[in-house]
Design a protein around this motif. Structure first.
Motif, short mmCIF file in Angstrom:
data_model
loop_
_atom_site.label_atom_id
_atom_site.label_comp_id
_atom_site.label_asym_id
_atom_site.label_seq_id
_atom_site.Cartn_x
_atom_site.Cartn_y
_atom_site.Cartn_z
N ARG A 58 0.83 -1.21 0.00
CA ARG A 58 0.00 0.00 0.00
C ARG A 58 0.86 1.26 0.00
NH1 ARG A 58 -3.61 -2.97 3.33
NH2 ARG A 58 -2.53 -2.25 5.22
N ASN A 59 1.94 1.24 0.81
CA ASN A 59 2.80 2.42 0.93
C ASN A 59 3.62 2.69 -0.33
OD1 ASN A 59 1.93 2.97 3.53
ND2 ASN A 59 3.57 1.77 4.49
N PHE A 65 -0.23 6.56 -7.00
CA PHE A 65 -1.56 6.99 -7.43
C PHE A 65 -1.79 8.48 -7.12
CE2 PHE A 65 -3.56 2.50 -7.06
CZ PHE A 65 -3.08 2.20 -8.32
N ILE A 66 -1.26 8.94 -5.99
CA ILE A 66 -1.39 10.36 -5.63
C ILE A 66 -0.65 11.24 -6.63
CG2 ILE A 66 -0.83 12.09 -3.88
CD1 ILE A 66 -1.23 9.88 -1.76
N VAL A 67 0.57 10.82 -6.99
CA VAL A 67 1.35 11.56 -8.00
C VAL A 67 0.63 11.55 -9.33
CG1 VAL A 67 3.50 11.59 -9.31
CG2 VAL A 67 3.55 11.14 -6.85
N GLU A 68 0.06 10.39 -9.69
CA GLU A 68 -0.67 10.28 -10.96
C GLU A 68 -1.87 11.22 -10.97
OE1 GLU A 68 -3.62 7.30 -13.36
OE2 GLU A 68 -2.99 6.85 -11.31
N TYR A 69 -2.59 11.28 -9.85
CA TYR A 69 -3.77 12.17 -9.76
C TYR A 69 -3.37 13.64 -9.96
CZ TYR A 69 -7.72 14.72 -7.77
OH TYR A 69 -8.75 15.60 -7.58
N ILE A 70 -2.27 14.03 -9.33
CA ILE A 70 -1.79 15.42 -9.46
C ILE A 70 -1.40 15.72 -10.90
CG2 ILE A 70 0.01 17.06 -8.75
CD1 ILE A 70 0.04 15.57 -6.03
N LEU A 71 -0.70 14.77 -11.54
CA LEU A 71 -0.27 14.96 -12.94
C LEU A 71 -1.47 15.02 -13.89
CD1 LEU A 71 2.84 12.60 -13.12
CD2 LEU A 71 2.82 15.10 -12.99
N ARG A 72 -2.48 14.16 -13.65
CA ARG A 72 -3.68 14.19 -14.49
C ARG A 72 -4.42 15.51 -14.32
NH1 ARG A 72 -5.23 9.41 -16.93
NH2 ARG A 72 -4.28 7.50 -16.11
N PHE A 73 -4.47 16.01 -13.08
CA PHE A 73 -5.14 17.28 -12.81
C PHE A 73 -4.44 18.41 -13.55
CE2 PHE A 73 -6.15 21.06 -10.33
CZ PHE A 73 -7.52 20.91 -10.15
N TYR A 74 -3.12 18.39 -13.55
CA TYR A 74 -2.35 19.41 -14.26
C TYR A 74 -2.52 19.28 -15.77
CZ TYR A 74 1.73 21.72 -16.30
OH TYR A 74 2.54 22.49 -17.09
N ALA A 75 -2.44 18.05 -16.27
CA ALA A 75 -2.51 17.81 -17.72
C ALA A 75 -3.89 18.07 -18.30
CB ALA A 75 -2.08 16.38 -18.04
N ASP A 100 -10.77 8.81 -9.08
CA ASP A 100 -9.35 8.85 -8.71
C ASP A 100 -9.16 9.42 -7.32
OD1 ASP A 100 -8.71 7.83 -11.15
OD2 ASP A 100 -8.12 9.74 -12.05
N LEU A 101 -9.90 10.50 -7.01
CA LEU A 101 -9.77 11.14 -5.70
C LEU A 101 -10.26 10.23 -4.59
CD1 LEU A 101 -9.12 13.66 -4.00
CD2 LEU A 101 -11.46 14.46 -4.47
N LEU A 102 -11.43 9.63 -4.78
CA LEU A 102 -12.01 8.78 -3.74
C LEU A 102 -11.21 7.50 -3.53
CD1 LEU A 102 -15.82 9.16 -4.51
CD2 LEU A 102 -14.56 10.13 -2.60
N SER A 103 -10.44 7.08 -4.54
CA SER A 103 -9.63 5.87 -4.38
C SER A 103 -8.36 6.13 -3.57
CB SER A 103 -9.26 5.30 -5.75
OG SER A 103 -8.44 6.21 -6.46
N ILE A 104 -7.88 7.39 -3.58
CA ILE A 104 -6.67 7.70 -2.79
C ILE A 104 -7.02 8.38 -1.46
CG2 ILE A 104 -5.23 7.92 -4.83
CD1 ILE A 104 -5.47 10.96 -4.60
N LEU A 105 -8.24 8.92 -1.36
CA LEU A 105 -8.62 9.64 -0.14
C LEU A 105 -8.57 8.79 1.13
CD1 LEU A 105 -9.48 12.51 0.62
CD2 LEU A 105 -11.87 11.79 0.37
N PRO A 106 -9.06 7.53 1.09
CA PRO A 106 -8.98 6.70 2.32
C PRO A 106 -7.55 6.54 2.84
CG PRO A 106 -10.45 5.70 0.74
CD PRO A 106 -9.79 6.83 0.03
N TYR A 107 -6.60 6.34 1.92
CA TYR A 107 -5.19 6.18 2.31
C TYR A 107 -4.69 7.43 3.02
CZ TYR A 107 -0.14 5.59 1.86
OH TYR A 107 1.21 5.52 2.13
N ILE A 108 -5.04 8.60 2.47
CA ILE A 108 -4.60 9.86 3.06
C ILE A 108 -5.24 10.07 4.43
CG2 ILE A 108 -4.61 12.37 2.77
CD1 ILE A 108 -4.61 11.89 -0.27
N LEU A 109 -6.57 9.84 4.52
CA LEU A 109 -7.29 10.07 5.78
C LEU A 109 -6.85 9.11 6.87
CD1 LEU A 109 -10.92 10.68 4.42
CD2 LEU A 109 -9.31 12.38 5.31
N ILE A 110 -6.64 7.84 6.50
CA ILE A 110 -6.20 6.84 7.49
C ILE A 110 -4.81 7.19 8.03
CG2 ILE A 110 -5.50 4.43 7.77
CD1 ILE A 110 -7.81 3.69 5.87
#
Length: 299
Positions: A58-59, A65-75, A100-110
């Motif tokens: 997971r780590n 996935f977080i980096v990918e989300y940021i890159l997709r948001f920029y692109a 994409d956001l909801l799939s990474i959000l649990p990891y961040i919140l936990i």
């Protein structure tokens, strides 16, 4: 701007280059691996022995996935509709961006201290990321068109379903309550029986014992078979219709391309005159490609 354009092609268009294709294969592989990791971690025996391994996977995957989300948001700014502040908001609330956001959000919140069963359940949304593939995106668009075309019929059917369920619940409650006060204790409990009976599931946890109750249950079970088949028939009919329309459009598009070089510069001449051995031939029409000079006479 050039960087954003290249990044967009790399992430969103697997057919644009070999590197884009392999990158998308790598991302889909990570999605499948993360889903398998999540599934295996729910097995108590595996969790007891391999908890550290699951956490390590997971780590590694989730930060990617977080980096990918940021890159997709920029692109996303490469597209005109996603430029500017309003465009970014539009992208933020688009279907795939939310997935994409909801799939990474649990990891961040936990990891920052928020942990609950609801937050953990959001991890299952990772599976929807597989639908980013364009061949699945076209299928989703097809399903959307089908549901939009039959929405009025489905709303009417849903209304009649609710009416039937309410009538069944009140009727059986009045009939069975005295005979089984603990089983058919109230309308809400009876409503569960009505749903199970109308859908012909029949779990067996609640059933009538009075003659009239049995008669109503048997009748509704038989009617339920035909009743449940109605939405399936409507969906199948519209599905076939949509597929036929899609194939017709594809055939029309293919007919407008050159069969030799696949060029779109393929035009039709109406009633052209050709000279063969000093004789004039009048044709009804002639297809000619500008790129390769391929020509075909049409009857």
């Amino acid at each position: 701007m050039q960087l954003r354009s290249k990044l967009y092609s790399l992430l969103e268009d697997p057919q644009s280059s070999r590197s884009s294709f392999y990158l998308n294969i790598f991302i889909y592989g990570l999605i499948i691996l993360s889903i398998l990791n999540l599934m295996l971690s729910t097995v108590s025996e595996y969790q007891a022995h391999y908890a550290e391994l699951f956490q390590s996977v997971r780590n590694i995957i989730m930060p990617l996935f977080i980096v990918e989300y940021i890159l997709r948001f920029y692109a996303s700014g490469h597209l005109q509709k996603y430029k500017g502040f309003k465009g970014k908001l539009r992208y933020f609330f688009s279907f795939y961006a939310l997935v994409d956001l909801l799939s990474i959000l649990p990891y961040i919140l936990i990891n920052i201290g928020f942990n609950s069963s609801f937050i953990r359940s959001l991890r299952l949304l990772r599976i929807f990321r597989l639908f980013r593939a364009k061949k699945y995106a076209s299928f989703i668009k097809l399903m959307k068109n089908i549901l939009l075309n039959i929405k009025e019929e489905m709303v009417v059917l849903a209304f009649f379903t609710v009416v039937i369920l309410m009538l069944l619940s009140f009727s059986i409650f009045e009939i069975e309550h005295e005979a089984q006060p603990k089983v058919f204790s109230d309308i809400f409990q009876t409503l569960w029986w009505a749903v199970a009976t109308l859908t012909t599931v029949g779990y067996g946890d609640m059933y009538p014992i009075t003659p009239l109750g049995k008669l109503i249950t048997g009748t509704i079970s038989i009617i339920g078979i035909a009743f449940i088949a109605i939405p399936g028939g409507m969906f199948a009919s519209e599905f076939i219709s949509q597929l036929s329309q899609k194939k017709e459009l594809e055939m029309q598009e293919d007919s407008l391309r050159c069969p030799e070089c696949n060029s779109p510069d393929y035009f039709i001449l109406k009633q052209p005159s050709l000279y063969l051995d000093e004789k004039e031939l009048q044709l009804s029409s002639l297809k000619i490609c500008k790129d390769c000079n391929y020509a075909r006479a049409l009857s």
